[in-house]
Design a protein around this motif. Sequence first.
Motif, PDB file in Angstrom:
ATOM      1  N   GLY A 168     -29.914 -30.326  65.034  1.00  0.00           N
ATOM      2  CA  GLY A 168     -31.263 -29.900  65.367  1.00  0.00           C
ATOM      3  C   GLY A 168     -31.910 -30.689  66.489  1.00  0.00           C
ATOM      4  O   GLY A 168     -33.064 -30.429  66.843  1.00  0.00           O
ATOM      5  N   ASN A 169     -31.205 -31.660  67.063  1.00  0.00           N
ATOM      6  CA  ASN A 169     -31.734 -32.389  68.221  1.00  0.00           C
ATOM      7  C   ASN A 169     -31.693 -31.485  69.451  1.00  0.00           C
ATOM      8  O   ASN A 169     -30.735 -30.732  69.651  1.00  0.00           O
ATOM      9  CB  ASN A 169     -30.916 -33.652  68.498  1.00  0.00           C
ATOM     10  CG  ASN A 169     -30.961 -34.629  67.341  1.00  0.00           C
ATOM     11  OD1 ASN A 169     -32.020 -34.908  66.791  1.00  0.00           O
ATOM     12  ND2 ASN A 169     -29.801 -35.147  66.954  1.00  0.00           N
ATOM     13  N   VAL A 170     -32.724 -31.564  70.268  1.00  0.00           N
ATOM     14  CA  VAL A 170     -32.811 -30.750  71.476  1.00  0.00           C
ATOM     15  C   VAL A 170     -32.960 -31.668  72.680  1.00  0.00           C
ATOM     16  O   VAL A 170     -33.853 -32.526  72.714  1.00  0.00           O
ATOM     17  CB  VAL A 170     -34.000 -29.773  71.417  1.00  0.00           C
ATOM     18  CG1 VAL A 170     -34.144 -29.008  72.730  1.00  0.00           C
ATOM     19  CG2 VAL A 170     -33.821 -28.797  70.255  1.00  0.00           C
ATOM     20  N   SER A 171     -32.083 -31.497  73.670  1.00  0.00           N
ATOM     21  CA  SER A 171     -32.149 -32.263  74.912  1.00  0.00           C
ATOM     22  C   SER A 171     -32.502 -31.319  76.051  1.00  0.00           C
ATOM     23  O   SER A 171     -31.778 -30.361  76.315  1.00  0.00           O
ATOM     24  CB  SER A 171     -30.807 -32.943  75.201  1.00  0.00           C
ATOM     25  OG  SER A 171     -30.431 -33.804  74.151  1.00  0.00           O
ATOM     26  N   GLN A 172     -33.626 -31.585  76.710  1.00  0.00           N
ATOM     27  CA  GLN A 172     -34.073 -30.770  77.829  1.00  0.00           C
ATOM     28  C   GLN A 172     -33.876 -31.548  79.123  1.00  0.00           C
ATOM     29  O   GLN A 172     -34.291 -32.694  79.246  1.00  0.00           O
ATOM     30  CB  GLN A 172     -35.543 -30.389  77.673  1.00  0.00           C
ATOM     31  CG  GLN A 172     -36.060 -29.496  78.808  1.00  0.00           C
ATOM     32  CD  GLN A 172     -37.522 -29.156  78.640  1.00  0.00           C
ATOM     33  OE1 GLN A 172     -38.341 -30.033  78.374  1.00  0.00           O
ATOM     34  NE2 GLN A 172     -37.860 -27.891  78.786  1.00  0.00           N
ATOM     35  N   PHE A 173     -33.236 -30.899  80.094  1.00  0.00           N
ATOM     36  CA  PHE A 173     -32.957 -31.523  81.373  1.00  0.00           C
ATOM     37  C   PHE A 173     -33.605 -30.693  82.482  1.00  0.00           C
ATOM     38  O   PHE A 173     -33.267 -29.519  82.667  1.00  0.00           O
ATOM     39  CB  PHE A 173     -31.451 -31.611  81.611  1.00  0.00           C
ATOM     40  CG  PHE A 173     -30.716 -32.370  80.537  1.00  0.00           C
ATOM     41  CD1 PHE A 173     -30.582 -33.745  80.600  1.00  0.00           C
ATOM     42  CD2 PHE A 173     -30.168 -31.703  79.448  1.00  0.00           C
ATOM     43  CE1 PHE A 173     -29.912 -34.440  79.609  1.00  0.00           C
ATOM     44  CE2 PHE A 173     -29.497 -32.391  78.448  1.00  0.00           C
ATOM     45  CZ  PHE A 173     -29.374 -33.770  78.526  1.00  0.00           C
ATOM     46  N   MET A 174     -34.538 -31.295  83.204  1.00  0.00           N
ATOM     47  CA  MET A 174     -35.215 -30.649  84.317  1.00  0.00           C
ATOM     48  C   MET A 174     -34.588 -31.146  85.615  1.00  0.00           C
ATOM     49  O   MET A 174     -34.473 -32.362  85.836  1.00  0.00           O
ATOM     50  CB  MET A 174     -36.711 -30.958  84.303  1.00  0.00           C
ATOM     51  CG  MET A 174     -37.418 -30.590  83.003  1.00  0.00           C
ATOM     52  SD  MET A 174     -37.406 -28.815  82.649  1.00  0.00           S
ATOM     53  CE  MET A 174     -38.376 -28.198  84.035  1.00  0.00           C
ATOM     54  N   LEU A 175     -34.177 -30.213  86.485  1.00  0.00           N
ATOM     55  CA  LEU A 175     -33.490 -30.564  87.716  1.00  0.00           C
ATOM     56  C   LEU A 175     -34.450 -30.536  88.900  1.00  0.00           C
ATOM     57  O   LEU A 175     -35.356 -29.707  88.970  1.00  0.00           O
ATOM     58  CB  LEU A 175     -32.340 -29.590  87.970  1.00  0.00           C
ATOM     59  CG  LEU A 175     -31.307 -29.433  86.849  1.00  0.00           C
ATOM     60  CD1 LEU A 175     -30.179 -28.510  87.291  1.00  0.00           C
ATOM     61  CD2 LEU A 175     -30.744 -30.777  86.419  1.00  0.00           C
TER      62      LEU A 175
END
Length: 208
Positions: A168-175
């Motif tokens: 349930g961990n969420v990793s968001q990566f903004m480029l």
Amino acid sequence: MRKTLSILAISLPLLVSGYAQASESGVLKAKLAEISTLKANFTQTVTDVNKKEIQKGSGVFALAYPNQFYWHLTEPDESLIVADGRDVWIYNPFAEEVSVMDLNQAINASPIALLVHRDEETWSKYTVTNEEGCFSIAPKSVDAGVESVDVCFDGNTLTQMVLQDQQGNVSQFMLSDQTAISDDELSMFKFTVPDDVDIDDQRLNTVN
């Protein structure tokens, strides 16, 4: 947490037709075909199953077709993932350890590797749905290490990736600051094992 990042992330679609899924998969592949190389900075935010922020970070991300990618987390703790077209190297400087696996093992572990892989048989193992420029890629196998990866575009520019693991961990990566990769930068996809580090060789083709 390192496992989530190393595997450098199912919504709708049980009611979506097979034709629609195939069509959306084709649209995503067409967008990716426009990106033969890419280098960008990223910022990362990780939240847990309760949506509580547990980590922030930043680094450099790059890819080149076919089957090469580079993921260098520089903050808060350094780690490096390099796919050289055949093998995937995962380096943890703090632990002085390098893990290496076959490219196909990495693809099976995480759909994020599809960004640089065009094989039809491999793509058939994933469900792709599209909503407002964001494509959700979910493995059909319940044994995959990642629940889903969302990749979002502004036109043909890749803007963000969102990885959700099975805890349930969420990793968001903004480029940001995206450029094509010059010929003299292609060496970033070649990993040289540092001196005095332990090597965990997980390649299936390894003969012990």
